[in-house]
Each structure stands twice: as C-alpha cells, then as structure tokens.
Write an enzyme that holds these catalytic residues in place. Structure first.
Site, PDB file in Angstrom:
ATOM      1  N   ASP A   8       0.661  -1.250  -0.085  1.00  0.00           N
ATOM      2  CA  ASP A   8       0.032  -0.173   0.020  1.00  0.00           C
ATOM      3  C   ASP A   8       1.052   1.004  -0.012  1.00  0.00           C
ATOM      4  O   ASP A   8       2.138   1.255   0.233  1.00  0.00           O
ATOM      5  CB  ASP A   8      -0.880   0.066   0.965  1.00  0.00           C
ATOM      6  N   ASP A  10      -0.250   5.224   1.253  1.00  0.00           N
ATOM      7  CA  ASP A  10      -0.328   6.276   2.283  1.00  0.00           C
ATOM      8  C   ASP A  10      -0.253   5.440   3.378  1.00  0.00           C
ATOM      9  O   ASP A  10      -0.925   4.330   3.732  1.00  0.00           O
ATOM     10  CB  ASP A  10      -1.615   6.972   1.908  1.00  0.00           C
ATOM     11  N   SER A  42      -2.903   0.549  -4.365  1.00  0.00           N
ATOM     12  CA  SER A  42      -3.058   1.657  -3.480  1.00  0.00           C
ATOM     13  C   SER A  42      -4.804   2.088  -3.950  1.00  0.00           C
ATOM     14  O   SER A  42      -5.209   1.676  -5.072  1.00  0.00           O
ATOM     15  CB  SER A  42      -2.402   2.932  -3.805  1.00  0.00           C
ATOM     16  N   GLY A  43      -5.265   2.851  -3.174  1.00  0.00           N
ATOM     17  CA  GLY A  43      -6.442   3.623  -3.667  1.00  0.00           C
ATOM     18  C   GLY A  43      -6.630   4.726  -4.398  1.00  0.00           C
ATOM     19  O   GLY A  43      -7.400   5.281  -4.917  1.00  0.00           O
ATOM     20  N   ASP A 212      -1.764  -0.955   6.091  1.00  0.00           N
ATOM     21  CA  ASP A 212      -2.254  -0.377   7.361  1.00  0.00           C
ATOM     22  C   ASP A 212      -3.601   0.049   7.503  1.00  0.00           C
ATOM     23  O   ASP A 212      -4.041   0.345   8.711  1.00  0.00           O
ATOM     24  CB  ASP A 212      -1.466   1.066   7.620  1.00  0.00           C
ATOM     25  N   ASN A 215      -8.866  -1.017   4.014  1.00  0.00           N
ATOM     26  CA  ASN A 215      -8.753  -1.258   2.481  1.00  0.00           C
ATOM     27  C   ASN A 215      -7.597  -2.132   1.840  1.00  0.00           C
ATOM     28  O   ASN A 215      -7.519  -2.656   1.002  1.00  0.00           O
ATOM     29  CB  ASN A 215      -8.811  -0.032   1.525  1.00  0.00           C
TER      30      ASN A 215
END
Length: 264
Positions: A8, A10, A42-43, A212, A215
């Site tokens: 991931d 962020d 990632s989102g 973290d 998601n």
C-alpha cells in the site's frame, strides 16, 4: 522464496510527508535482479502512482483505485467499472451531505465539481489526471470508483449512513480519517493481487504484502507473508503474519532488506 512483493502507499510505503526513501531505487534494482515482482497496491489513481515512480515505472506493477485498475508499467491489464445508475445513486446520496466533497474516478481521468475547486491541493495529492466540471453530466468516461472526502477528517461519522444507502452490489470502504471509497462489491486489492498471481503463476506463499488500513485487509489475506505497519489499525494487525516498523521509520524497506534481500 519470495517472488512478489506488494505494498500500500499512504500510511505504509509513504511517510507522513507523502514521500518514500530514495534507498528504494537501490532495493528495487536488487529485487529486479532476483526477478522479484514489485506491486504498488493503492486507493490512489493509477496515473498518479505511475508518475511517482518514474523512471522505473515500466518495470513495476500497479493496482490503482483499490483494485479497479491493474497495469504493468504503461500497459493496462484490467479495469472494473460501476454501472451508470449506480454512479447516479451514489451522487444523490452524497449530495445530501453538502459538506462532503466527491471525486468520480474514471478510466481516463478523475472528475470533481467546480464548486470544490478550493480543494484542488487535496485532489492533486492523489490524482495527476483530473478535471473540474460544472456538472457530473459533463463526464464522458467509465467510472471505476467514487471517492468521498471529508475536509474535517471525521469521515467515520458518515460511514454507516452512506453504506446503508448504497445499491446492492456496491460497497463502501473507509481509508484513513478522510475518505470513503465506493466501488463494486466484488473488487478489492485482494482480487487484483489474485489476478496477478494467476497471470504470473505465483503462489500466495511466494508473496509478501504490507498495509495499514481496512482497504488493505484483502491484500494481506491474499498472501502468506503479510505485514501490518506499526501505525496500522488493530484489525489489520490482528490478521498479519508480522508487524513492520511504522511508515515514518521505513518499515517496508526494513522488512524487505531483512527478510528478502538478506536471503541467499
């Protein structure tokens, strides 16, 4: 032997200033020599992710928009889009909360209303291909995800209301204290990783992943060697194989150096 590493961005790979250590480029070269695939999951928007890792982007895999956009470098592998009526239903739902901002994340670009132009610095943090439009009706694109932003950083207050108002087949996932992501129920980072595992003929026990937030749950459940960051939410720590140092202490790179690159 680890053949694929996914992380991931962020709160995981990036520190609190949205940066990563330049040491990564040396680490990536070592991974490349060992033919270990590196995946950013990632989102964030794919185009933003691709830009951030130049000049090595074409040698990496990208899972953008929480699994809705999968690519190897500049080559698109797969997308997952919402139906037009699903998009319209979410727009109507969120418009009942005028204090919230909404970004429609399309295959070609991201879109935000002109009335929210004062939030452009926030949009620019996560998107490099974006447009401000007068009306959502002006958009000519397939929408993969709708990102809902709370400028007061208390998005959890709206989570239940938004989730209950969604059409069947559509889900809401919180990401940190600011965002709720709306997508098809059958798409997530884990689904995307499994697609890459099939494409590359790599088993879950040959994969490592870092995350973290919630998601990242399916991402971590899709590999054997799953690491929660020290700053991760409790539920992510509960399912993890191990705990890495926080994102501000280069936890991802430390684990890779210790558990992957130190192995002969």
């Amino acid at each position: 032997m680890i053949k694929l590493i996914a992380t991931d961005m962020d709160g995981t790979f990036l520190d609190s200033s949205k940066r990563f250590s330049m040491e990564f480029f040396d680490i990536f070269e070592e991974l490349r020599k060992r033919k270990i695939k590196f995946v950013i999951a990632s989102g964030n928007q794919y185009f933003r992710l691709y830009q951030k890792f130049l000049p090595i982007s074409n040698e990496m895999y990208f899972i953008g928009e929480n699994g809705s956009y999968i690519a190897k470098g500049a080559k698109l592998i797969a997308t997952n889009t919402l139906k037009k009526e699903q998009v319209q239903a979410v727009i109507q739902l969120v418009e009942s909360h005028p204090e919230l901002n909404m970004i429609l994340c399309g295959v070609k670009s991201a879109y935000c209303l002109n009335e929210f132009k004062h939030l452009e610095p926030v949009v620019r943090t996560y998107y490099c291909n974006y447009q401000f439009v007068e009306s959502y009706d002006d958009i000519d694109d397939e929408i993969m995800k709708i990102a809902i932003y709370d400028p007061n950083h208390q998005i959890i207050r709206y989570a239940d209301d938004i989730a209950c108002g969604l059409d069947k087949g559509v889900k809401a996932t919180t990401s940190g204290n600011e965002w709720i992501d709306i997508q098809n129920e059958d798409i997530n980072k884990g689904v995307a990783i499994k697609l890459l595992q099939r494409e590359l003929d790599i088993k879950p026990e040959e994969c490592m992943a870092f995350g973290d937030q919630m998601n990242d749950y399916t991402l971590l459940k899709s590999v054997k060697y799953s690491y929660a960051m020290a700053n991760a939410v409790p539920r992510i720590k509960d399912i993890a194989y191990g705990i890495a140092k926080s994102n501000d202490h280069q936890g991802v790179l430390e684990v890779i150096k210790k558990e992957v690159l130190s192995q002969k």
